[in-house]
Design a protein around this motif. Structure first.
Motif, PDB file in Angstrom:
ATOM      1  N   GLY A 190       6.497  -2.439 -14.861  1.00  0.00           N
ATOM      2  CA  GLY A 190       5.871  -1.324 -14.550  1.00  0.00           C
ATOM      3  C   GLY A 190       6.328  -0.181 -14.016  1.00  0.00           C
ATOM      4  N   ILE A 191       7.955  -0.315 -13.962  1.00  0.00           N
ATOM      5  CA  ILE A 191       8.775   0.839 -13.729  1.00  0.00           C
ATOM      6  C   ILE A 191       9.674   1.146 -14.864  1.00  0.00           C
ATOM      7  N   ALA A 192       9.427   1.971 -15.461  1.00  0.00           N
ATOM      8  CA  ALA A 192      10.137   2.356 -16.710  1.00  0.00           C
ATOM      9  C   ALA A 192      11.034   3.566 -16.411  1.00  0.00           C
ATOM     10  N   ARG A 193      11.633   4.133 -17.334  1.00  0.00           N
ATOM     11  CA  ARG A 193      12.441   5.423 -16.928  1.00  0.00           C
ATOM     12  C   ARG A 193      11.718   6.552 -16.435  1.00  0.00           C
ATOM     13  N   SER A 194      10.712   6.949 -16.813  1.00  0.00           N
ATOM     14  CA  SER A 194       9.892   8.062 -16.277  1.00  0.00           C
ATOM     15  C   SER A 194       9.315   7.666 -14.950  1.00  0.00           C
ATOM     16  N   MET A 195       9.035   6.561 -14.641  1.00  0.00           N
ATOM     17  CA  MET A 195       8.452   5.951 -13.267  1.00  0.00           C
ATOM     18  C   MET A 195       9.555   6.086 -12.378  1.00  0.00           C
ATOM     19  N   GLU A 196      10.889   5.798 -12.953  1.00  0.00           N
ATOM     20  CA  GLU A 196      11.894   5.666 -11.954  1.00  0.00           C
ATOM     21  C   GLU A 196      12.151   7.206 -11.430  1.00  0.00           C
ATOM     22  N   GLY A 227      -0.606   2.013  -7.885  1.00  0.00           N
ATOM     23  CA  GLY A 227       0.224   2.301  -7.069  1.00  0.00           C
ATOM     24  C   GLY A 227      -0.202   1.382  -5.750  1.00  0.00           C
ATOM     25  N   ASP A 228      -1.392   1.573  -5.494  1.00  0.00           N
ATOM     26  CA  ASP A 228      -2.200   0.488  -4.349  1.00  0.00           C
ATOM     27  C   ASP A 228      -1.908  -1.048  -5.039  1.00  0.00           C
ATOM     28  N   ARG A 229      -2.222  -1.320  -6.323  1.00  0.00           N
ATOM     29  CA  ARG A 229      -1.801  -2.623  -6.686  1.00  0.00           C
ATOM     30  C   ARG A 229      -0.629  -3.284  -6.448  1.00  0.00           C
TER      31      ARG A 229
END
Length: 419
Positions: A190-196, A227-229
């Protein structure tokens, strides 16, 4: 005092799966760097690499020509999807001999729910070792699996990757969050480049900072409940899976050099649509939209969509594809990749035809019934006698092209999709 959360999930991840199957099938490849390619072309890319190849920097997505530079002597082999599926089924059976498989998540991943009487860490470790032994004995000693266990499936998946290859790692509640701190943000699903980048903008640069962040901060970074999850999952809480309906069915194919002329690409595009239509009917679905995707050799991509009343007719969709093909820009330009996507899906059992039908609608319904009988007959013949026994004339020149492929989210059904 916080309540300790027991181990509930066991995650099984096959190591360098496609490459491992190739090394199993060909003993001469064992111990050697191996790259698996969808087509044997230097412009293609690796869809898998053995650990021996990874040591040289070759990874999924590495261009074949670059892989040869990074790793002189690397063996490049063409993918064998049918073999990967057969061995996948054998691996699932081997795991089932040890513990019930709750769900198969992809061609190389599955998970098991741990019953109340099998949650002691020592018992879980014993189950993990038994799975490894059973896979080695019943499938192949060359195909390795890494196993993780944790209070929820999300953390169990992370645990399975923390001791690769051939690992077995258990994350207990008491280990959290410290056991996660050595990881990188991108190691988390769930954490790729854009989310990082978004996490960095929120002042979160390490996993320790991620685990310590308030729920409200993660809610803001993800822009909602995802984000809560994550906040709950990182703490070992069990969260019900999000239920999502199938949104599309598609196939694409990177064209080898001798198939890039439009006259050669068109039959391949037709074959992709025929395969998508068979899958559509196998799932009991109808489609209301068809998208054609083209990537031109000079680097430009183009896509166009056509819509229709809900249908599963190959003939109707072929006519739509023909119109899209005729309207494409630069009809003489060579193509690098072609693809089709069926969208606006609905279940046939839940479909309600229009209540206000005209005479033309009635005639169209009669045609649709004929098409349905035709498709059903062809599907049965192909399933019983093989895909080459009968086919539409538009795929005559492409019967050996665009072979069955495996994606991250779709394991082909050999009875429906085998070439």
């Amino acid at each position: 005092m916080a309540v300790s959360k027991p181990l509930t999930a066991l995650f099984i991840d096959c190591d360098s799966y496609f490459a491992s199957v190739e090394q199993h099938l060909d003993p001469a490849l064992r111990g050697r760097p191996v790259g698996v390619a969808p087509v044997m072309a230097e412009s293609s890319c690796c869809i898998a690499a053995s650990y021996e190849a990874k040591a040289f920097g070759v990874k999924t997505g590495t261009r074949i020509s670059d892989a040869r530079i990074l790793c002189p002597g690397i063996a490049i082999v063409e993918s064998k999807p049918a073999e990967y599926i057969r061995h996948h089924q054998r691996i699932v059976e081997a795991v089932e001999d040890c513990i019930h498989v709750e769900a198969v998540l992809s061609i190389d991943e599955m998970w098991a729910w741990l019953p109340l009487n099998l949650r002691d860490p020592a018992t879980v470790e014993l189950i993990g070792r038994r799975i490894k032994e059973t896979v080695a004995r019943d499938v192949s000693p060359v195909i390795k699996v890494s196993i993780g266990a944790a209070p929820n499936r999300y953390l169990a998946k992370i645990a399975s990757k923390m001791r690769k290859p051939d690992g077995l790692f258990i994350i207990e509640q008491r280990d959290l969050p410290d056991v996660l701190h050595p990881l990188k943000l991108r190691d988390f699903t769930g954490i790729a480049r854009s989310m990082e980048t978004r996490l960095h903008a929120a002042g979160i640069h390490t996993v320790a900072e991620l685990c310590a962040a308030p729920k409200s901060v993660l809610h803001g970074v993800w822009g909602g409940v995802m984000g809560d999850r994550l906040w709950h999952l990182l703490r070992g809480d069990e969260i019900p899976d999000l239920v999502s309906a199938r949104k599309s069915i598609g196939h694409s194919h990177v064209l080898p050099p001798d198939s890039r002329h439009p006259d050669k690409a068109w039959p391949i595009l037709c074959k992709l649509l025929h395969k998508a239509c068979e899958r559509l009917r196998a799932h009991g679905l109808l489609t209301g939209g068809l998208t054609m995707q083209l990537a031109f050799y000079r680097g430009v991509s183009w896509a166009a969509e056509a819509r229709t009343d809900e249908t599963d007719s190959t003939l109707v969709l072929m006519r739509m594809l023909d119109r899209l093909w005729r309207d494409r820009p630069e009809p003489r330009c060579q193509l690098l990749q072609v693809g089709v996507v069926l969208t606006r899906l609905c279940e046939r059992s839940n479909h309600t035809p229009s209540l206000f039908q005209t005479v033309a609608d009635t005639m169209a319904a009669m045609d649709a019934a004929k098409h349905q009988r035709l498709d059903a007959t062809l599907d049965k013949l192909r399933a019983r006698y093989g895909r080459s026994v009968v086919y539409f004339g538009s795929v005559q020149e492409s019967r050996d092209e665009a072979p069955m492929r495996i994606s991250f989210t779709h394991i082909p059904d050999l009875e429906v999709e085998q070439d």
